[in-house]
Design a protein around this motif. Structure first.
Motif, PDB file in Angstrom:
ATOM      1  N   ASN A   1     -14.323 -18.391  -7.428  1.00  0.00           N
ATOM      2  CA  ASN A   1     -13.107 -18.814  -7.925  1.00  0.00           C
ATOM      3  C   ASN A   1     -12.980 -18.477  -9.647  1.00  0.00           C
ATOM      4  O   ASN A   1     -14.413 -19.346  -9.469  1.00  0.00           O
ATOM      5  CB  ASN A   1     -11.885 -19.474  -8.021  1.00  0.00           C
ATOM      6  N   VAL A   2     -12.149 -18.175 -10.267  1.00  0.00           N
ATOM      7  CA  VAL A   2     -12.526 -18.688 -11.764  1.00  0.00           C
ATOM      8  C   VAL A   2     -11.657 -19.777 -12.657  1.00  0.00           C
ATOM      9  O   VAL A   2     -10.663 -19.884 -12.851  1.00  0.00           O
ATOM     10  CB  VAL A   2     -11.762 -17.373 -12.667  1.00  0.00           C
ATOM     11  N   VAL A   3     -12.582 -20.909 -12.637  1.00  0.00           N
ATOM     12  CA  VAL A   3     -11.731 -22.382 -13.432  1.00  0.00           C
ATOM     13  C   VAL A   3     -13.001 -22.328 -14.397  1.00  0.00           C
ATOM     14  O   VAL A   3     -14.041 -22.615 -14.519  1.00  0.00           O
ATOM     15  CB  VAL A   3     -11.809 -22.978 -12.919  1.00  0.00           C
ATOM     16  N   ASN A   4     -11.839 -22.215 -15.567  1.00  0.00           N
ATOM     17  CA  ASN A   4     -12.769 -22.359 -17.109  1.00  0.00           C
ATOM     18  C   ASN A   4     -12.512 -24.076 -17.374  1.00  0.00           C
ATOM     19  O   ASN A   4     -10.876 -24.447 -17.911  1.00  0.00           O
ATOM     20  CB  ASN A   4     -12.530 -21.295 -18.119  1.00  0.00           C
ATOM     21  N   THR A   5     -13.854 -24.831 -18.528  1.00  0.00           N
ATOM     22  CA  THR A   5     -13.459 -25.823 -19.216  1.00  0.00           C
ATOM     23  C   THR A   5     -12.764 -25.796 -20.423  1.00  0.00           C
ATOM     24  O   THR A   5     -14.087 -24.574 -21.090  1.00  0.00           O
ATOM     25  CB  THR A   5     -13.937 -27.310 -19.146  1.00  0.00           C
ATOM     26  N   CYS A   6     -11.947 -25.198 -21.487  1.00  0.00           N
ATOM     27  CA  CYS A   6     -11.965 -24.499 -22.510  1.00  0.00           C
ATOM     28  C   CYS A   6     -11.269 -25.978 -23.972  1.00  0.00           C
ATOM     29  O   CYS A   6     -10.943 -27.021 -23.590  1.00  0.00           O
ATOM     30  CB  CYS A   6     -10.129 -23.872 -23.039  1.00  0.00           C
ATOM     31  N   TYR A   7     -12.468 -25.637 -24.809  1.00  0.00           N
ATOM     32  CA  TYR A   7     -12.208 -27.082 -25.555  1.00  0.00           C
ATOM     33  C   TYR A   7     -11.972 -26.211 -26.971  1.00  0.00           C
ATOM     34  O   TYR A   7     -12.149 -24.769 -26.939  1.00  0.00           O
ATOM     35  CB  TYR A   7     -13.934 -27.036 -25.543  1.00  0.00           C
ATOM     36  N   SER A   8     -11.242 -26.898 -27.352  1.00  0.00           N
ATOM     37  CA  SER A   8     -10.850 -26.519 -29.054  1.00  0.00           C
ATOM     38  C   SER A   8     -11.072 -27.796 -30.058  1.00  0.00           C
ATOM     39  O   SER A   8     -10.622 -29.183 -29.842  1.00  0.00           O
ATOM     40  CB  SER A   8      -9.298 -26.522 -29.085  1.00  0.00           C
ATOM     41  N   ALA A   9     -12.181 -27.255 -30.725  1.00  0.00           N
ATOM     42  CA  ALA A   9     -12.423 -28.245 -32.147  1.00  0.00           C
ATOM     43  C   ALA A   9     -11.408 -28.880 -33.284  1.00  0.00           C
ATOM     44  O   ALA A   9     -10.956 -27.456 -33.724  1.00  0.00           O
ATOM     45  CB  ALA A   9     -14.133 -27.377 -32.857  1.00  0.00           C
ATOM     46  N   ASN A  10     -11.524 -29.651 -33.928  1.00  0.00           N
ATOM     47  CA  ASN A  10     -10.042 -29.770 -33.900  1.00  0.00           C
ATOM     48  C   ASN A  10     -10.459 -29.361 -35.968  1.00  0.00           C
ATOM     49  O   ASN A  10      -9.554 -29.212 -36.277  1.00  0.00           O
ATOM     50  CB  ASN A  10     -10.365 -31.737 -34.465  1.00  0.00           C
ATOM     51  N   LYS A  11     -11.642 -28.628 -36.286  1.00  0.00           N
ATOM     52  CA  LYS A  11     -11.994 -28.385 -37.171  1.00  0.00           C
ATOM     53  C   LYS A  11     -10.861 -27.289 -37.547  1.00  0.00           C
ATOM     54  O   LYS A  11     -10.800 -27.073 -38.543  1.00  0.00           O
ATOM     55  CB  LYS A  11     -13.816 -28.317 -37.659  1.00  0.00           C
ATOM     56  N   ASP A  12     -11.700 -26.220 -36.669  1.00  0.00           N
ATOM     57  CA  ASP A  12     -10.750 -24.755 -35.859  1.00  0.00           C
ATOM     58  C   ASP A  12      -9.000 -25.357 -36.718  1.00  0.00           C
ATOM     59  O   ASP A  12      -8.506 -24.432 -36.767  1.00  0.00           O
ATOM     60  CB  ASP A  12     -11.169 -24.326 -35.217  1.00  0.00           C
ATOM     61  N   ILE A  13      -8.703 -26.321 -35.529  1.00  0.00           N
ATOM     62  CA  ILE A  13      -7.020 -26.393 -35.382  1.00  0.00           C
ATOM     63  C   ILE A  13      -6.982 -27.119 -36.896  1.00  0.00           C
ATOM     64  O   ILE A  13      -5.855 -26.147 -37.352  1.00  0.00           O
ATOM     65  CB  ILE A  13      -6.558 -27.307 -34.531  1.00  0.00           C
ATOM     66  N   LEU A  14      -7.569 -28.002 -37.440  1.00  0.00           N
ATOM     67  CA  LEU A  14      -6.847 -28.395 -38.869  1.00  0.00           C
ATOM     68  C   LEU A  14      -7.384 -27.372 -39.973  1.00  0.00           C
ATOM     69  O   LEU A  14      -5.656 -26.909 -40.398  1.00  0.00           O
ATOM     70  CB  LEU A  14      -7.378 -29.468 -39.174  1.00  0.00           C
ATOM     71  N   ALA A  15      -8.300 -26.563 -39.924  1.00  0.00           N
ATOM     72  CA  ALA A  15      -8.372 -25.078 -40.278  1.00  0.00           C
ATOM     73  C   ALA A  15      -6.741 -24.255 -40.853  1.00  0.00           C
ATOM     74  O   ALA A  15      -6.508 -23.548 -41.234  1.00  0.00           O
ATOM     75  CB  ALA A  15      -9.086 -24.581 -40.345  1.00  0.00           C
ATOM     76  N   ALA A  16      -6.283 -24.385 -39.353  1.00  0.00           N
ATOM     77  CA  ALA A  16      -5.087 -22.992 -39.078  1.00  0.00           C
ATOM     78  C   ALA A  16      -4.078 -23.095 -39.547  1.00  0.00           C
ATOM     79  O   ALA A  16      -2.534 -22.915 -39.225  1.00  0.00           O
ATOM     80  CB  ALA A  16      -5.579 -22.407 -37.300  1.00  0.00           C
ATOM     81  N   LEU A  17      -3.339 -24.816 -39.310  1.00  0.00           N
ATOM     82  CA  LEU A  17      -2.629 -25.505 -39.894  1.00  0.00           C
ATOM     83  C   LEU A  17      -2.565 -25.739 -41.253  1.00  0.00           C
ATOM     84  O   LEU A  17      -2.591 -25.885 -41.904  1.00  0.00           O
ATOM     85  CB  LEU A  17      -2.375 -26.925 -39.345  1.00  0.00           C
TER      86      LEU A  17
END
Length: 332
Positions: free
Chosen positions: A177-193
């Motif tokens: 099965n394909v199970v991924n834990t995905c991570y989003s860094a706050n620095k990348d999120i905030l840079a795009a908002l």
């Protein structure tokens, strides 16, 4: 993009450390304090002067907003982990697990990184080492016991004690099965908002109902969910958020929730955690989820087993919230 491997153990290093950890005889599920003492006395000294000790001494100074992730490869885990049932995996683990290599490694990492492990009453009934393992009763929940996906979140987003770091080590993979834990860094999120969006996210116009484990755990938090800002709770760049749970209490606030979600998914990095893979993350500097994208063998999916820890910088910082008489179990 991918989270790069920060440190990879050689086969010889893994074998040596596994052999040392296999000698630890105290069960952390029966006597955590005795377990920690044994690890400090019998595991830490042989690691003095090793590549891994040197790596941790350097890494603990940069683990934060700019570099929120630590990824390790070929870590030692138990050579023959027990088979746990879908109905009662936590009880089975406590009864059947007689080696504690994975737990010992997670504690060793915490010691070398100057992190202090603690537990929650409502998570595995206060086990310091939490199982990310499917369980029939919670298979459809939004918790570490779900069989399916888990929405993006900061750990314990609406709890009065939120970890500074959470660390995950794979014991058994999901097989085919394909199970991924995905991570989003706050620095990348905030840079795009946009700035206007961040201004609204910093206002107390949001509410996050308690998570599923807290709600079904049987121990109340002794407080209702309160309005809070999404941005700026535990620092100016912290995102206090749980996808599909956090909601805006005004139309403009809900619009920013929707916009935030689009960005979180746009910048995510999936990690397929296998046996011996480790990912540590700064809880105030990222969001994470679980995505089950391919199911070919349901039994193998039910057998996926990761071990997780929550940590802080000192027990003094959480002492007011501990269960009376406990050294490190947080109420609720």
């Amino acid at each position: 993009m991918d989270i790069p491997v920060s440190f990879a153990f050689s086969e010889e290093e893994t074998a040596f450390l596994r052999a040392v950890l296999l000698k630890v005889g105290t069960s952390p599920y029966r006597d955590y304090e005795g377990f920690e003492q044994e690890v400090r006395e019998s595991v830490v000294p042989p690691l003095t002067g090793t590549r891994f000790a040197a790596y941790c001494a350097e890494a603990r100074n940069v683990h934060g907003f700019e570099q929120p992730f630590v990824r390790l490869a070929n870590c030692p885990v138990d050579p023959q982990p027990p088979t746990l049932s879908f109905d009662s995996p936590v009880a089975d683990k406590r009864r059947l697990k007689t080696t504690f290599v994975a737990e010992g490694f997670l504690l060793l990492y915490a010691i070398l990184m100057e992190q202090v492990l603690y537990a929650y009453q409502n998570t595995n009934d206060g086990d310091v080492f939490q199982d990310i393992r499917p369980m029939r009763e919670l298979a459809d929940s939004q918790s570490q016991k779900t069989l399916r996906g888990l929405s993006f979140h900061k750990d314990d987003a609406n709890h009065y004690v939120r970890p500074l770091w959470f660390n995950i080590l794979g014991i058994q993979s999901a097989g085919v099965n394909v199970v991924n834990t995905c991570y989003s860094a706050n620095k990348d999120i905030l840079a795009a908002l946009p700035q206007d969006t961040k201004k609204i996210l910093a206002s107390p116009e949001f509410i996050t109902p308690h998570d599923d484990l807290t709600s079904v755990g049987g121990h109340d938090l002794a407080e209702e969910a309160q309005r809070h800002p999404v941005l700026g709770g535990d620092g100016p760049t912290d995102l206090r958020f749980f996808e599909n749970r956090t909601r805006g209490t005004s139309p403009r606030a809900q619009e920013t929730v929707d916009e935030l979600l689009r960005v979180v998914h746009a910048v995510k990095t999936p990690v397929h955690i296998q046996s011996g893979d480790f990912v540590g993350a700064a809880n105030n500097a990222c969001l994470h989820n679980r995505e089950v994208s391919e199911i070919e063998d349901l039994e193998q999916l039910r057998g996926r087993w990761l071990v997780k820890t929550a940590s802080t910088d000192s027990l003094d910082s959480i002492r007011p919230y501990l269960v009376p008489g406990s050294m490190r179990v947080v109420k609720g």
